[in-house]
Design a protein around this motif. Structure first.
Motif, PDB file in Angstrom:
ATOM      1  N   LYS A 168       1.270  -1.192  -0.061  1.00  0.00           N
ATOM      2  CA  LYS A 168      -0.147  -0.251  -0.117  1.00  0.00           C
ATOM      3  C   LYS A 168       0.792   1.697   0.150  1.00  0.00           C
ATOM      4  O   LYS A 168       1.929   1.574   0.706  1.00  0.00           O
ATOM      5  CB  LYS A 168      -0.991  -0.250   0.666  1.00  0.00           C
ATOM      6  N   ASP A 200      -2.429 -13.939  -1.839  1.00  0.00           N
ATOM      7  CA  ASP A 200      -3.002 -14.225  -1.289  1.00  0.00           C
ATOM      8  C   ASP A 200      -2.878 -12.339  -0.638  1.00  0.00           C
ATOM      9  O   ASP A 200      -2.541 -11.758  -1.623  1.00  0.00           O
ATOM     10  CB  ASP A 200      -2.348 -15.244   0.052  1.00  0.00           C
ATOM     11  N   SER A 272     -12.182  -6.256   0.323  1.00  0.00           N
ATOM     12  CA  SER A 272     -13.210  -5.327  -0.736  1.00  0.00           C
ATOM     13  C   SER A 272     -11.976  -5.445  -2.628  1.00  0.00           C
ATOM     14  O   SER A 272     -11.182  -4.984  -3.344  1.00  0.00           O
ATOM     15  CB  SER A 272     -13.058  -4.129  -1.231  1.00  0.00           C
ATOM     16  N   GLY A 273     -11.360  -7.040  -1.924  1.00  0.00           N
ATOM     17  CA  GLY A 273     -10.219  -7.116  -2.749  1.00  0.00           C
ATOM     18  C   GLY A 273     -10.343  -8.568  -3.225  1.00  0.00           C
ATOM     19  O   GLY A 273     -11.716  -8.500  -3.673  1.00  0.00           O
ATOM     20  N   SER A 294     -16.095  -3.894   2.862  1.00  0.00           N
ATOM     21  CA  SER A 294     -14.952  -3.236   3.718  1.00  0.00           C
ATOM     22  C   SER A 294     -13.961  -3.183   3.754  1.00  0.00           C
ATOM     23  O   SER A 294     -13.155  -3.438   2.181  1.00  0.00           O
ATOM     24  CB  SER A 294     -15.217  -4.164   5.621  1.00  0.00           C
ATOM     25  N   ASP A 295     -12.738  -2.653   4.024  1.00  0.00           N
ATOM     26  CA  ASP A 295     -11.196  -2.189   4.119  1.00  0.00           C
ATOM     27  C   ASP A 295     -10.473  -1.947   5.120  1.00  0.00           C
ATOM     28  O   ASP A 295     -11.344  -2.407   6.468  1.00  0.00           O
ATOM     29  CB  ASP A 295     -10.868  -1.672   2.695  1.00  0.00           C
ATOM     30  N   SER A 296      -9.377  -1.977   5.778  1.00  0.00           N
ATOM     31  CA  SER A 296      -8.871  -1.691   6.953  1.00  0.00           C
ATOM     32  C   SER A 296      -9.563  -0.522   7.842  1.00  0.00           C
ATOM     33  O   SER A 296      -8.989  -0.819   8.791  1.00  0.00           O
ATOM     34  CB  SER A 296      -7.230  -1.904   7.268  1.00  0.00           C
ATOM     35  N   LYS A 318     -10.209  -1.162  -6.315  1.00  0.00           N
ATOM     36  CA  LYS A 318      -9.111  -0.733  -5.356  1.00  0.00           C
ATOM     37  C   LYS A 318      -7.980  -1.733  -6.584  1.00  0.00           C
ATOM     38  O   LYS A 318      -6.822  -1.789  -5.956  1.00  0.00           O
ATOM     39  CB  LYS A 318      -9.718  -2.251  -4.506  1.00  0.00           C
ATOM     40  N   GLY A 378     -14.527 -16.901   3.166  1.00  0.00           N
ATOM     41  CA  GLY A 378     -14.170 -16.579   2.547  1.00  0.00           C
ATOM     42  C   GLY A 378     -12.861 -16.923   2.441  1.00  0.00           C
ATOM     43  O   GLY A 378     -11.746 -17.230   2.027  1.00  0.00           O
ATOM     44  N   ALA A 379     -12.602 -15.746   3.627  1.00  0.00           N
ATOM     45  CA  ALA A 379     -11.232 -15.309   3.958  1.00  0.00           C
ATOM     46  C   ALA A 379     -10.722 -16.579   5.060  1.00  0.00           C
ATOM     47  O   ALA A 379     -11.360 -17.650   5.197  1.00  0.00           O
ATOM     48  CB  ALA A 379     -11.067 -14.313   5.285  1.00  0.00           C
ATOM     49  N   ASN A 405     -13.387 -21.380   0.772  1.00  0.00           N
ATOM     50  CA  ASN A 405     -12.363 -20.615   0.457  1.00  0.00           C
ATOM     51  C   ASN A 405     -11.222 -21.861  -0.663  1.00  0.00           C
ATOM     52  O   ASN A 405     -10.934 -20.566  -0.457  1.00  0.00           O
ATOM     53  CB  ASN A 405     -12.047 -19.537   0.419  1.00  0.00           C
TER      54      ASN A 405
HETATM   55  P1  NDP Z   1      -6.573  -8.443  -0.875  1.00  0.00           P
HETATM   56  O1  NDP Z   1      -5.276  -8.411  -1.056  1.00  0.00           O
HETATM   57  O2  NDP Z   1      -7.088  -8.913  -2.729  1.00  0.00           O
HETATM   58  O3  NDP Z   1      -7.393  -7.879  -0.273  1.00  0.00           O
HETATM   59  C1  NDP Z   1      -7.989  -7.957   0.956  1.00  0.00           C
HETATM   60  C2  NDP Z   1      -8.735  -7.480   1.765  1.00  0.00           C
HETATM   61  O4  NDP Z   1      -9.413  -7.288   2.750  1.00  0.00           O
HETATM   62  C3  NDP Z   1      -8.799  -5.971   1.722  1.00  0.00           C
HETATM   63  O5  NDP Z   1     -10.249  -5.383   1.579  1.00  0.00           O
HETATM   64  C4  NDP Z   1      -8.084  -5.325   3.447  1.00  0.00           C
HETATM   65  O6  NDP Z   1      -7.960  -3.618   2.933  1.00  0.00           O
HETATM   66  C5  NDP Z   1      -9.227  -6.259   4.014  1.00  0.00           C
HETATM   67  N1  NDP Z   1      -7.685  -6.241   5.023  1.00  0.00           N
HETATM   68  C6  NDP Z   1      -6.642  -6.816   5.504  1.00  0.00           C
HETATM   69  N2  NDP Z   1      -6.074  -7.286   6.357  1.00  0.00           N
HETATM   70  C7  NDP Z   1      -7.324  -6.741   7.088  1.00  0.00           C
HETATM   71  C8  NDP Z   1      -7.440  -6.695   8.152  1.00  0.00           C
HETATM   72  N3  NDP Z   1      -5.794  -6.109   9.268  1.00  0.00           N
HETATM   73  N4  NDP Z   1      -8.425  -5.405   9.167  1.00  0.00           N
HETATM   74  C9  NDP Z   1      -9.178  -5.141   8.279  1.00  0.00           C
HETATM   75  N5  NDP Z   1      -9.088  -5.287   6.460  1.00  0.00           N
HETATM   76  C10 NDP Z   1      -8.061  -5.758   6.355  1.00  0.00           C
HETATM   77  O7  NDP Z   1      -6.868  -9.872  -0.545  1.00  0.00           O
HETATM   78  P2  NDP Z   1      -7.801 -11.694  -0.933  1.00  0.00           P
HETATM   79  O8  NDP Z   1      -9.139 -11.273  -1.298  1.00  0.00           O
HETATM   80  O9  NDP Z   1      -6.981 -12.304  -1.846  1.00  0.00           O
HETATM   81  O10 NDP Z   1      -7.841 -12.213   0.285  1.00  0.00           O
HETATM   82  C11 NDP Z   1      -8.741 -11.651   1.868  1.00  0.00           C
HETATM   83  C12 NDP Z   1      -8.920 -13.049   2.859  1.00  0.00           C
HETATM   84  O11 NDP Z   1      -9.131 -14.209   1.450  1.00  0.00           O
HETATM   85  C13 NDP Z   1      -7.760 -13.567   2.977  1.00  0.00           C
HETATM   86  O12 NDP Z   1      -8.136 -14.032   4.248  1.00  0.00           O
HETATM   87  C14 NDP Z   1      -6.393 -14.688   2.418  1.00  0.00           C
HETATM   88  O13 NDP Z   1      -5.561 -15.698   3.174  1.00  0.00           O
HETATM   89  C15 NDP Z   1      -8.508 -15.358   2.668  1.00  0.00           C
HETATM   90  N6  NDP Z   1      -7.616 -16.330   0.612  1.00  0.00           N
HETATM   91  C16 NDP Z   1      -7.303 -15.965  -0.059  1.00  0.00           C
HETATM   92  C17 NDP Z   1      -7.669 -16.181  -1.676  1.00  0.00           C
HETATM   93  C18 NDP Z   1      -6.866 -16.302  -2.881  1.00  0.00           C
HETATM   94  O14 NDP Z   1      -6.926 -16.663  -3.741  1.00  0.00           O
HETATM   95  N7  NDP Z   1      -6.848 -15.038  -3.101  1.00  0.00           N
HETATM   96  C19 NDP Z   1      -7.842 -17.834  -1.616  1.00  0.00           C
HETATM   97  C20 NDP Z   1      -7.864 -18.536  -0.279  1.00  0.00           C
HETATM   98  C21 NDP Z   1      -8.171 -17.656   1.031  1.00  0.00           C
HETATM   99  P3  NDP Z   1      -6.723  -3.125   2.919  1.00  0.00           P
HETATM  100  O15 NDP Z   1      -7.031  -3.179   1.745  1.00  0.00           O
HETATM  101  O16 NDP Z   1      -7.026  -1.795   3.457  1.00  0.00           O
HETATM  102  O17 NDP Z   1      -5.956  -4.391   3.556  1.00  0.00           O
END
Ligand code: NDP
Length: 480
Positions: A168, A200, A272-273, A294-296, A318, A378-379, A405
């Motif tokens: 970031k 991830d 929102s990733g 949401s995001d962090s 995003k 999902g997470a 997931n």
């Molecule tokens: P991204 O980096 O694309 O998105 C992560 C999202 O979660 C962002 O919106 C981020 O906000 C938010 N976030 C991250 N850390 C925190 C926190 N400490 N508190 C609040 N919000 C937070 O990651 P993914 O979408 O790929 O991954 C999301 C989850 O899914 C994780 O747990 C990952 O391990 C799991 N996962 C992902 C897979 C994949 O294929 N990508 C497969 C299986 C599981 P901000 O931008 O503000 O950090």
């Protein structure tokens, strides 16, 4: 976080556990309340041997609880000491990642790869770039990955890695220099038949591209060493969508068991990733309405629903602009709540898709009281143990991350297959295979998690179902 980490004085270790500052002995006591004597002793030993890793302890404890009776009934696993062996990574690699920022200043981060278990296939699991990354978090993720990969039915062992680097606020050039430096060490430990990382949190298409380029440059081979690649250089259709779509498919299977579906349901999504975005897309496809993201920094609530047009805006915000979710509220006039999570809003279904321990007990109680009938993760490990207990006690449908997931890594497995065959399947073909895999994971959970009164404990189902295949392979392969 740990203050004091002397292995010999575990009562002096203070860690953050489920949002509370507790000593390690207090954590052992909390765990003992729900465990048999065997499991308590096992956990005390694990915590003493792996100090200051509360997320790893949490993940192992959940599995140990699920396996308690199963191991009694199947003593061959106890004799082979599978539980003791499966929590011990086969190999941990930790390394320095130096890089130079745009101002010419030298920076240094720490890189990791946990090669957890290769009993049923090469190590497979994502790379996370986030400032909170540490050894304990990656060990919890690698441990979960072993069970998740086993559930997919594909031949993949478990691994995980990453760095405390925060993408970031960094320029593309800084991210590229970091990724190149990271891969300059990692390349010697991975390979298409050894260890195949993916994305991830903080690692998407841009980062995979930079790392793949550096790997190819060093080893002079075009090979399927990473998954999540771009479509015209070895990637698979549906890989970006797979985790979010897969979670919705899994939730759909759970809903079917109660004669329900997504049609007309209101849904809370966090994050929102990558995972959150394609979760919203698939919920829309199935006739549901997502009202939060949401995001962090906070969450948005849009009672009209995040339709395809609004989702397009989120994806641009995003993935390209790399902005904050607050801007959604400004653009569409939705509510924005700073520094909070969306779980106090009312909905039928919740699909947490941000990070670990993002639903606590209070939020779980609020969700259920507000009529939520299904939570599907999902997470990875987004619900605390206390939150999970609420869901199970109240008898709602609860799909744990290692099952729900698994679609992401499943399509990564399909990407590896396509790379080996040097051909590409169509979108429909990959999506059909993904749906079949999610149905099969659901069936496995039902097989091993069925309780009285037609209730399915999907946590037990996923833990035992994932364990059996790996454990049998470990027994067959002897003391390795
Ligand atoms: P991204 O980096 O694309 O998105 C992560 C999202 O979660 C962002 O919106 C981020 O906000 C938010 N976030 C991250 N850390 C925190 C926190 N400490 N508190 C609040 N919000 C937070 O990651 P993914 O979408 O790929 O991954 C999301 C989850 O899914 C994780 O747990 C990952 O391990 C799991 N996962 C992902 C897979 C994949 O294929 N990508 C497969 C299986 C599981 P901000 O931008 O503000 O950090």
């Amino acid at each position: 976080m740990c203050i004091g980490s002397d292995k010999g004085n575990i009562d002096l270790q203070i860690v953050i556990y489920n949002g509370r500052l507790l000593s390690t002995l207090q954590i052992i006591n909390i765990m003992s309340q729900t465990s048999s004597l065997d499991t308590s002793a096992f956990m005390s030993g694990l915590i003493a041997k792996n100090p200051a890793e509360p997320e790893f302890h949490q993940a192992v404890h959940e599995v140990a609880l699920s396996l308690d009776h199963f191991l009694e009934e199947n003593p061959k696993y106890k004799h082979a000491r599978i539980l003791e062996r499966i929590v011990e990574p086969e190999r941990i690699i930790m390394f320095r990642v130096p890089w130079v920022d745009d101002k010419g200043l030298m920076r240094v981060n720490r890189g990791f790869r946990i090669e957890m278990n290769s009993a049923i296939g090469p190590y497979k699991g994502g790379l996370r770039f986030h400032p909170t990354v540490n050894l304990g978090i990656l060990k919890f993720l690698a441990f979960e990955q072993v069970f998740k990969n086993s559930l997919t039915t594909l031949p993949m062992g478990g691994g995980k890695g990453g760095s405390d680097f925060d993408p970031k606020g960094k320029s593309d050039n800084e991210v590229m220099r970091f990724c190149q430096s990271f891969m300059t060490e990692l390349y010697r430990h991975i390979g298409a038949n050894t260890d195949i990382p993916a994305g991830d949190i903080g690692v998407g298409g841009r980062e995979i591209g930079y790392m793949y380029g550096q790997y190819k440059r060093i080893v002079n081979e075009f090979t399927g060493v990473l998954t999540g690649k771009g479509l015209n250089w070895g990637g698979s259709l549906i890989r970006p969508e797979a985790t979010g779509y897969g979670n919705v498919y899994f939730a759909q299977e759970m809903l079917k068991t109660r004669g329900e579906s997504f049609k007309g349901k209101t849904v809370l999504v966090s994050g929102s990733g990558n995972v959150a975005q394609f979760t919203v897309e698939k919920v829309n496809d199935l006739g549901g309405k997502v009202v939060t993201l949401s995001d962090s920094s906070g969450y948005i609530y849009d009672p009209d629903g995040i339709d395809y047009e609004k989702l397009k805006f989120v994806m641009y915000l995003k993935n390209n602009k790399r902005g904050r979710i607050k801007e959604y509220a400004e653009k569409f006039g939705a509510k924005y709540v700073e520094n909070e999570r969306p779980w106090l809003e009312t909905a039928d279904i919740a699909l947490p898709s941000a990070t670990q321990n993002e639903i606590n007990e209070t939020e779980a109680i609020a969700l259920v009281s507000n009529g939520c009938m299904c939570v599907s993760e999902g997470a990875n490990m987004p619900s605390t143990p206390e939150a999970i207990q609420v869901f199970i006690d109240k008898g709602i449908l609860f799909g744990p991350g290692k099952a729900a997931n698994a679609g992401g890594v499943a399509v990564s497995g399909l990407e590896m297959t396509q790379n080996s065959m040097r051909l590409n399947w169509t979108r429909a073909e990959v999506d059909n295979r993904l749906q079949t895999i999610m149905q099969s994971i659901h069936n496995t959970c039902c097989q091993y998690g069925a309780k009285d009164n037609n209730f399915v404990n999907y946590v037990d189902g996923a833990n035992i179902g994932g364990f059996v295949k790996v454990a049998d392979a470990m027994i067959a392969q002897g003391a390795v």
